[in-house]
Design a protein around this motif. Structure first.
Motif, PDB file in Angstrom:
ATOM      1  N   THR A 160      13.206   3.536   7.926  1.00 34.54           N
ATOM      2  CA  THR A 160      11.953   3.478   6.926  1.00 34.54           C
ATOM      3  C   THR A 160      12.016   4.938   6.212  1.00 34.54           C
ATOM      4  O   THR A 160      11.441   5.206   5.093  1.00 34.54           O
ATOM      5  CB  THR A 160      10.689   3.423   7.669  1.00 34.54           C
ATOM      6  OG1 THR A 160      10.459   4.835   8.398  1.00 34.54           O
ATOM      7  CG2 THR A 160      10.501   2.106   8.541  1.00 34.54           C
ATOM      8  N   GLN A 161      12.998   5.952   6.576  1.00 35.70           N
ATOM      9  CA  GLN A 161      12.896   7.270   6.052  1.00 35.70           C
ATOM     10  C   GLN A 161      11.297   7.865   6.413  1.00 35.70           C
ATOM     11  O   GLN A 161      11.145   8.897   5.566  1.00 35.70           O
ATOM     12  CB  GLN A 161      13.275   7.561   4.631  1.00 35.70           C
ATOM     13  CG  GLN A 161      14.594   6.551   4.243  1.00 35.70           C
ATOM     14  CD  GLN A 161      15.728   6.613   5.329  1.00 35.70           C
ATOM     15  OE1 GLN A 161      15.817   7.895   5.683  1.00 35.70           O
ATOM     16  NE2 GLN A 161      16.636   5.700   5.509  1.00 35.70           N
ATOM     17  N   ASN A 162      10.439   7.359   7.353  1.00 33.35           N
ATOM     18  CA  ASN A 162       9.107   7.794   7.487  1.00 33.35           C
ATOM     19  C   ASN A 162       9.332   8.288   9.037  1.00 33.35           C
ATOM     20  O   ASN A 162       9.229   7.410   9.643  1.00 33.35           O
ATOM     21  CB  ASN A 162       8.195   6.830   7.189  1.00 33.35           C
ATOM     22  CG  ASN A 162       6.692   7.302   7.431  1.00 33.35           C
ATOM     23  OD1 ASN A 162       6.656   8.196   8.172  1.00 33.35           O
ATOM     24  ND2 ASN A 162       5.749   6.689   6.564  1.00 33.35           N
ATOM     25  N   SER A 163       9.135   9.280   9.342  1.00 35.76           N
ATOM     26  CA  SER A 163       9.564   9.782  10.593  1.00 35.76           C
ATOM     27  C   SER A 163       8.356   9.544  11.521  1.00 35.76           C
ATOM     28  O   SER A 163       8.458   9.624  12.576  1.00 35.76           O
ATOM     29  CB  SER A 163       9.507  11.617  10.738  1.00 35.76           C
ATOM     30  OG  SER A 163       8.365  12.190  10.048  1.00 35.76           O
ATOM     31  N   HIS A 164       7.087   9.164  10.962  1.00 33.30           N
ATOM     32  CA  HIS A 164       6.184   8.721  11.654  1.00 33.30           C
ATOM     33  C   HIS A 164       6.334   7.357  12.444  1.00 33.30           C
ATOM     34  O   HIS A 164       6.029   7.377  13.580  1.00 33.30           O
ATOM     35  CB  HIS A 164       4.659   8.737  10.893  1.00 33.30           C
ATOM     36  CG  HIS A 164       4.324   9.892  10.562  1.00 33.30           C
ATOM     37  ND1 HIS A 164       4.068  11.180  11.174  1.00 33.30           N
ATOM     38  CD2 HIS A 164       4.145  10.354   9.001  1.00 33.30           C
ATOM     39  CE1 HIS A 164       3.801  12.120  10.364  1.00 33.30           C
ATOM     40  NE2 HIS A 164       3.682  11.763   9.046  1.00 33.30           N
ATOM     41  N   PHE A 165       6.783   6.538  11.677  1.00 36.17           N
ATOM     42  CA  PHE A 165       7.365   5.258  12.492  1.00 36.17           C
ATOM     43  C   PHE A 165       8.145   5.589  13.468  1.00 36.17           C
ATOM     44  O   PHE A 165       7.913   4.872  14.767  1.00 36.17           O
ATOM     45  CB  PHE A 165       7.914   4.333  11.276  1.00 36.17           C
ATOM     46  CG  PHE A 165       7.018   3.582  10.448  1.00 36.17           C
ATOM     47  CD1 PHE A 165       6.359   2.288  10.943  1.00 36.17           C
ATOM     48  CD2 PHE A 165       6.855   4.111   9.226  1.00 36.17           C
ATOM     49  CE1 PHE A 165       5.460   1.715  10.059  1.00 36.17           C
ATOM     50  CE2 PHE A 165       5.791   3.465   8.470  1.00 36.17           C
ATOM     51  CZ  PHE A 165       5.387   2.186   8.771  1.00 36.17           C
TER      52      PHE A 165
END
Length: 241
Positions: A160-165
């Motif tokens: 996702t390139q979203n570290s929170h996921f």
């Protein structure tokens, strides 16, 4: 090459090792979901005893930076700068608990799959393929595939390139794979093998959609995959009632 810790009292050495490993985690050299080096590797790099390593790992666990998964290894949870969401093993004790976590995963991972399809890199696809191949190999060999299965889902979160996921998935850990709790490793029956092959077909559908950058198909494939798992547990719960 990292400088070895100067040899002093074991307790001091453990605290210095905690600081060194903690700094790597906070600096992003060790990221959420990464597996820590083995005890032997840490002992060799820092020139400390196994006792010191184990004490340091224990302190890192208490600080919420890492978690140890029995029989698999110790993994980074996150930087530990604040309170972290966590589901304890006790919260997986019943079928209803597992169903509740699957409902959470449907919400989280369905969107993750869609974002992964939009944003994945070629490196992400390589990591996903490697993880899924490991699941398939374990299933066909009649071995425990839980760790590889979790790795596949973690790689989707990373894509996702979203570290929170990825951070949230890493925090949840491999225990979110339903059979990690309710289906202890047994001899692979023909029925179970057929079921696991169906699961891997679902995995392939997810990977194909992500590879094709088809966000809606990726969301649909992930929702189908997790919903099928939830319905299987619901049927088991009804049969047990």
């Amino acid at each position: 090459m990292h400088a070895p810790i100067t040899r002093r009292r074991p307790r001091t050495l453990a605290l210095e090792l905690v600081e060194s490993l903690g700094n790597r985690i906070r600096a992003g050299q060790l990221q959420a979901g990464d597996k820590l080096p083995t005890e032997a590797a840490i002992m060799g790099e820092f020139e400390v005893s196994r006792t010191v390593v184990r004490e340091a790992i224990s302190k890192l666990q208490a600080a919420g930076l890492v978690e140890t998964r029995h029989g698999i290894g110790t993994f980074v949870i996150g930087p530990g700068d604040g309170p972290s969401f966590k589901i304890t093993p006790e919260q997986f004790s019943t079928l209803q608990d597992v169903i509740a976590v699957l409902e959470l995963r449907i919400g989280l991972e369905t969107e993750a799959a869609g974002l992964a399809a939009q944003r994945r890199s070629e490196a992400n696809l390589v990591a996903l393929r490697r993880a899924l191949d490991a699941v398939i190999a374990a299933v066909e060999a009649g071995q425990d595939s839980v760790a590889a299965d979790f790795q596949f889902h973690l790689e989707i979160a990373r894509a996702t390139q979203n570290s929170h996921f990825a951070d949230l998935m890493a925090t949840l850990g491999a225990q979110i794979i339903p059979r990690a709790r309710l289906e202890a490793a047994t001899d692979m029956s023909a029925e179970r093998l057929a079921y696991m092959r169906r699961v891997n077909t679902e995995h392939e559908n997810i990977l194909d959609a992500i590879a094709n950058q088809d966000a809606e198909s990726a969301r649909a494939a992930m929702r189908t995959h997790l919903s099928n798992s939830r319905e299987r547990r619901r049927r088991a719960q009804a049969e047990a009632a």
